[in-house]
Write a protein that holds these residues in place. Structure first.
Motif, mmCIF file in Angstrom:
data_model
loop_
_atom_site.group_PDB
_atom_site.id
_atom_site.type_symbol
_atom_site.label_atom_id
_atom_site.label_comp_id
_atom_site.label_asym_id
_atom_site.label_seq_id
_atom_site.Cartn_x
_atom_site.Cartn_y
_atom_site.Cartn_z
ATOM 1 N N ALA A 176 0.823 -1.204 0.000
ATOM 2 C CA ALA A 176 0.000 0.000 0.000
ATOM 3 C C ALA A 176 0.858 1.256 0.000
ATOM 4 O O ALA A 176 0.655 2.186 -0.792
ATOM 5 C CB ALA A 176 -0.943 -0.005 1.211
ATOM 6 N N VAL A 177 1.844 1.295 0.887
ATOM 7 C CA VAL A 177 2.697 2.480 1.010
ATOM 8 C C VAL A 177 3.618 2.624 -0.193
ATOM 9 O O VAL A 177 3.755 3.714 -0.772
ATOM 10 C CB VAL A 177 3.506 2.416 2.320
ATOM 11 C CG1 VAL A 177 4.603 3.483 2.337
ATOM 12 C CG2 VAL A 177 2.588 2.609 3.519
ATOM 13 N N THR A 178 4.254 1.533 -0.613
ATOM 14 C CA THR A 178 5.213 1.640 -1.715
ATOM 15 C C THR A 178 4.528 1.980 -3.042
ATOM 16 O O THR A 178 5.044 2.777 -3.822
ATOM 17 C CB THR A 178 6.016 0.338 -1.870
ATOM 18 O OG1 THR A 178 5.119 -0.770 -1.976
ATOM 19 C CG2 THR A 178 6.939 0.134 -0.684
ATOM 20 N N SER A 179 3.349 1.410 -3.291
ATOM 21 C CA SER A 179 2.680 1.670 -4.573
ATOM 22 C C SER A 179 1.927 2.991 -4.578
ATOM 23 O O SER A 179 1.988 3.750 -5.551
ATOM 24 C CB SER A 179 1.722 0.528 -4.913
ATOM 25 O OG SER A 179 0.686 0.430 -3.947
ATOM 26 N N PHE A 213 4.742 5.944 -2.749
ATOM 27 C CA PHE A 213 6.077 6.038 -3.332
ATOM 28 C C PHE A 213 6.098 5.672 -4.812
ATOM 29 O O PHE A 213 7.140 5.735 -5.455
ATOM 30 C CB PHE A 213 7.064 5.156 -2.550
ATOM 31 C CG PHE A 213 7.430 5.741 -1.208
ATOM 32 C CD1 PHE A 213 8.594 6.471 -1.038
ATOM 33 C CD2 PHE A 213 6.593 5.580 -0.112
ATOM 34 C CE1 PHE A 213 8.928 7.019 0.197
ATOM 35 C CE2 PHE A 213 6.913 6.114 1.133
ATOM 36 C CZ PHE A 213 8.075 6.846 1.283
ATOM 37 N N GLY A 214 4.952 5.285 -5.352
ATOM 38 C CA GLY A 214 4.784 5.133 -6.793
ATOM 39 C C GLY A 214 5.507 3.993 -7.461
ATOM 40 O O GLY A 214 5.813 4.073 -8.657
ATOM 41 N N THR A 215 5.807 2.910 -6.731
ATOM 42 C CA THR A 215 6.492 1.785 -7.367
ATOM 43 C C THR A 215 6.122 0.473 -6.685
ATOM 44 O O THR A 215 5.835 0.441 -5.485
ATOM 45 C CB THR A 215 8.019 1.944 -7.318
ATOM 46 O OG1 THR A 215 8.629 0.846 -7.997
ATOM 47 C CG2 THR A 215 8.523 1.994 -5.888
ATOM 48 N N SER A 216 6.141 -0.597 -7.478
ATOM 49 C CA SER A 216 5.977 -1.956 -6.950
ATOM 50 C C SER A 216 7.184 -2.818 -7.297
ATOM 51 O O SER A 216 7.137 -4.042 -7.168
ATOM 52 C CB SER A 216 4.698 -2.595 -7.514
ATOM 53 O OG SER A 216 3.547 -1.882 -7.098
ATOM 54 N N ASP A 217 8.261 -2.177 -7.710
ATOM 55 C CA ASP A 217 9.484 -2.866 -8.110
ATOM 56 C C ASP A 217 10.430 -2.993 -6.915
ATOM 57 O O ASP A 217 10.996 -1.990 -6.455
ATOM 58 C CB ASP A 217 10.173 -2.090 -9.231
ATOM 59 C CG ASP A 217 11.475 -2.749 -9.684
ATOM 60 O OD1 ASP A 217 11.773 -3.871 -9.216
ATOM 61 O OD2 ASP A 217 12.194 -2.139 -10.505
ATOM 62 N N PRO A 218 10.603 -4.212 -6.366
ATOM 63 C CA PRO A 218 11.447 -4.370 -5.174
ATOM 64 C C PRO A 218 12.894 -3.924 -5.355
ATOM 65 O O PRO A 218 13.588 -3.652 -4.367
ATOM 66 C CB PRO A 218 11.374 -5.882 -4.901
ATOM 67 C CG PRO A 218 10.116 -6.330 -5.552
ATOM 68 C CD PRO A 218 9.993 -5.471 -6.782
ATOM 69 N N SER A 219 13.373 -3.825 -6.608
ATOM 70 C CA SER A 219 14.765 -3.418 -6.836
ATOM 71 C C SER A 219 14.935 -1.907 -6.950
ATOM 72 O O SER A 219 16.060 -1.405 -7.014
ATOM 73 C CB SER A 219 15.301 -4.082 -8.108
ATOM 74 O OG SER A 219 14.584 -3.631 -9.254
ATOM 75 N N ALA A 220 13.819 -1.156 -6.953
ATOM 76 C CA ALA A 220 13.884 0.301 -7.103
ATOM 77 C C ALA A 220 14.244 0.971 -5.786
ATOM 78 O O ALA A 220 13.871 0.502 -4.705
ATOM 79 C CB ALA A 220 12.536 0.831 -7.604
ATOM 80 N N LYS A 221 14.967 2.081 -5.877
ATOM 81 C CA LYS A 221 15.335 2.824 -4.666
ATOM 82 C C LYS A 221 14.098 3.331 -3.940
ATOM 83 O O LYS A 221 14.036 3.315 -2.699
ATOM 84 C CB LYS A 221 16.232 4.008 -5.025
ATOM 85 C CG LYS A 221 16.681 4.813 -3.801
ATOM 86 C CD LYS A 221 17.550 5.983 -4.174
ATOM 87 C CE LYS A 221 18.045 6.717 -2.926
ATOM 88 N NZ LYS A 221 16.925 7.225 -2.096
ATOM 89 N N ASP A 257 12.982 2.959 -0.034
ATOM 90 C CA ASP A 257 12.599 4.077 0.828
ATOM 91 C C ASP A 257 11.214 3.843 1.438
ATOM 92 O O ASP A 257 10.979 4.117 2.630
ATOM 93 C CB ASP A 257 12.591 5.380 0.025
ATOM 94 C CG ASP A 257 13.986 5.794 -0.423
ATOM 95 O OD1 ASP A 257 14.972 5.312 0.186
ATOM 96 O OD2 ASP A 257 14.097 6.580 -1.393
ATOM 97 N N GLY A 258 10.291 3.344 0.610
ATOM 98 C CA GLY A 258 8.953 3.041 1.118
ATOM 99 C C GLY A 258 8.977 1.941 2.159
ATOM 100 O O GLY A 258 8.218 1.987 3.143
ATOM 101 N N SER A 259 9.860 0.968 1.968
ATOM 102 C CA SER A 259 9.971 -0.128 2.936
ATOM 103 C C SER A 259 10.455 0.374 4.285
ATOM 104 O O SER A 259 9.981 -0.066 5.337
ATOM 105 C CB SER A 259 10.933 -1.193 2.401
ATOM 106 O OG SER A 259 10.431 -1.771 1.213
ATOM 107 N N LEU A 260 11.405 1.322 4.268
ATOM 108 C CA LEU A 260 11.865 1.908 5.532
ATOM 109 C C LEU A 260 10.754 2.728 6.184
ATOM 110 O O LEU A 260 10.638 2.760 7.419
ATOM 111 C CB LEU A 260 13.099 2.773 5.294
ATOM 112 C CG LEU A 260 14.390 2.026 4.945
ATOM 113 C CD1 LEU A 260 15.537 3.011 4.780
ATOM 114 C CD2 LEU A 260 14.733 0.984 6.006
ATOM 115 N N ALA A 261 9.914 3.391 5.367
ATOM 116 C CA ALA A 261 8.772 4.122 5.918
ATOM 117 C C ALA A 261 7.801 3.165 6.596
ATOM 118 O O ALA A 261 7.241 3.476 7.658
ATOM 119 C CB ALA A 261 8.061 4.908 4.815
ATOM 120 N N VAL A 262 7.606 1.991 5.995
ATOM 121 C CA VAL A 262 6.750 0.974 6.601
ATOM 122 C C VAL A 262 7.353 0.490 7.912
ATOM 123 O O VAL A 262 6.657 0.363 8.932
ATOM 124 C CB VAL A 262 6.554 -0.205 5.630
ATOM 125 C CG1 VAL A 262 5.893 -1.398 6.329
ATOM 126 C CG2 VAL A 262 5.716 0.230 4.438
#
Length: 512
Positions: free
Chosen positions: A344-347, A350-358, A362-367
């Motif tokens: 939810a947060v990353t897509s 943060f506008g991406t669902s690509d696990p390799s994207a920076k 960043d979204g994962s750290l926000a989570v």
């Protein structure tokens, strides 16, 4: 080793003594480590699965490990721990077994070479955590009197909050000492691997602390306390149970069997999604167990483990039945959060669902920070719960927390990432209360000789909503929510608020 505060068995009528604060703290330290394990998997499980190739609409299926293992293991562990009287205690042998298995699974899960191996590790991890967790809940009911139970569960909540904060921050702390937060291809970042390794060590050591610093009452002492302990629900607790006749179990078995068969039929003709097969299997198993108990009662055989669990399920106190519905709503919401907060947060934010994207990193750290803040808030708020409940009561405190928590879930949809901490505070408040108040309310209604069994059965209403989320939320996400993971948090928050309304029907009277 057992406690010996009653002197001898001739002290009939003795009340269970109040324990010093240090003893209660030692009883709860193990929960610090267990929650590190839960926090690591909650905040990073979806990231690990996504990094190994899982699609967003299949994530909930991987998370079925928790509810399925909880549904099976906790009642069984509760049943046997009620009947385990050894030189090492009644509950503590289960603490040790669970800690050993959980530590192993934490080390292995992020280092799995394939998605299916990581998923299998999650099943082992959840099984192990459940082996330890249920006896920890019963441990408080065993050792503390009615007046201290709210404090005991609040201190458990305190250590759960602390463990949740540490477990959620471990990946970020790993990055500060040089571990990479990204990985190329289908691989898990080093920051996650280091975090899980440290978490495994902390889990094992904290459970060992509780094992070596606490004692347990003997069965004879608990019988004496049970005979004399008073509470607003004493009569209900001591009343003889009325087990429904065999015909009632047979009717229930037939009904659940029809539901299972109908679900399989809908899957076969393509009307229902395949993931509902897990739900159909679990309902079918329940039908078989109910049918078995019907036949057992007709033949007047001894109950055994399965029969005892089915009888206890059918004879739950009224308070427990109604409180279970509230429990259902709160855990439906939290499981939705754990599964879908990451995508939810990353897509959405943060506008991406690509696990390799920076941006995904960043979204994962926000989570992780949401998990960390709400765990930190729960850590501190747990200490306020005994004071608040004395002022306005357990039920009102619980209801207000559920409302605040539900609104905080929904707010993640509209808040900017820089303001996620606002929602995290509200989620921390409700998390502290969900970990404390249901058990404080419930423990007064349960007999000591079946405390573990009933606590295990109460866990059904933690895992059943998780099963429902795991089997239908993927379909809801794609068919009704347009694939927008963020809207699952709105659904979860709304269900939590509904749980607050259901508390009106829970017949609990405050103990003076």
């Amino acid at each position: 080793m057992t406690m010996s505060n009653t002197g001898n068995s001739d002290a009939l009528g003795a009340l269970k003594p109040s324990l010093p604060l240090l003893s209660i703290l030692n009883m709860a330290v193990g929960f610090f480590g267990l929650q590190i394990g839960f926090a690591l998997q909650n905040a990073n499980g979806s990231r690990i699965f996504s990094s190994l190739g899982a699609e967003p609409d299949t994530l909930a299926l991987f998370w079925l490990a928790g509810p399925v293992t909880g549904l099976i293991i906790q009642p069984i562990v509760g049943y046997f721990s009620d009947r385990t009287w050894t030189r090492f205690g009644r509950r503590r042998p289960y603490f040790l077994l669970g800690a050993l298995l959980a530590s192993f699974a934490l080390i292995f899960m992020p280092n799995s070479p394939a998605l299916w191996i990581a998923a299998s590790s999650l099943w082992i991890l959840d099984s192990a955590l459940n082996i330890s967790m249920e006896p920890f809940r019963a441990f408080v009911g065993d050792n503390l009197n009615t007046r201290q139970r709210t404090l005991g569960y609040a201190i458990q909540g305190f250590f759960i909050g602390a463990g949740g904060y540490v477990g959620s921050k471990l990946p970020e702390w790993a990055t500060t000492v040089g571990a990479s937060n990204t990985a190329n291809g289908l691989a898990v970042p080093d920051s996650v691997k280091v975090a899980f390794l440290i978490g495994a060590g902390l889990l094992f050591l904290s459970v060992l602390w509780t094992i070596f610093t606490t004692n347990e009452y003997s069965s004879e002492e608990l019988e004496i306390f049970e005979a004399s302990e008073t509470s607003a629900l004493a009569l209900a607790r001591q009343a003889d149970r009325f087990v429904p006749p065999a015909r009632s179990f047979g009717i229930a078995a037939f009904g659940f069997g029809i539901v299972s068969a109908l679900t399989f039929s809908l899957i076969a003709v393509g009307v229902a999604e395949r993931q509902l097969a897990v739900f159909a299997v679990m309902v079918g198993i329940l039908a078989l167990l109910l049918g078995y108990n019907s036949l057992r009662l007709k033949s007047d055989r001894a109950p055994g483990m399965v029969g005892s669990l089915m009888d206890d399920l059918a004879t739950m106190p009224v308070l427990m039945k109604r409180l279970a519905l509230v429990q259902f709503c709160s855990w439906f919401a939290f499981f939705t959060l754990w599964v879908y907060l990451q995508p939810a947060v990353t897509s959405f934010h943060f506008g991406t669902s690509d696990p390799s994207a920076k941006a995904y990193g960043d979204g994962s750290l926000a989570v992780n920070n949401i998990f960390a803040v709400y765990s930190l808030v729960a850590w501190g708020f747990s200490l306020l719960i005994p004071l608040i409940t004395r002022a306005i009561g357990l039920k009102l405190t619980y209801a207000l927390a559920l409302i605040v928590g539900g609104l905080s879930f929904i707010a993640i949809w509209k808040l900017e990432p820089s303001l996620f901490w606002v929602s995290a505070i509200g989620i921390g408040i409700v998390w502290a209360c969900v970990l404390t108040l249901p058990y404080a309310i419930l423990a007064d209604a349960l007999p000591a000789e079946r405390m573990g069994t009933y606590m295990g059965i109460f866990n059904y209403f933690i895992v059943i909503p998780q099963l429902i989320v795991g089997t239908i939320m993927g379909t809801v996400l794609t068919k009704l929510l347009g694939g927008q993971s963020i809207l699952t948090l709105v659904v979860g928050g709304s269900v939590m608020i509904f749980g607050a309304a259901l508390l009106i029907f829970v017949p609990y009277e405050e103990v003076d």
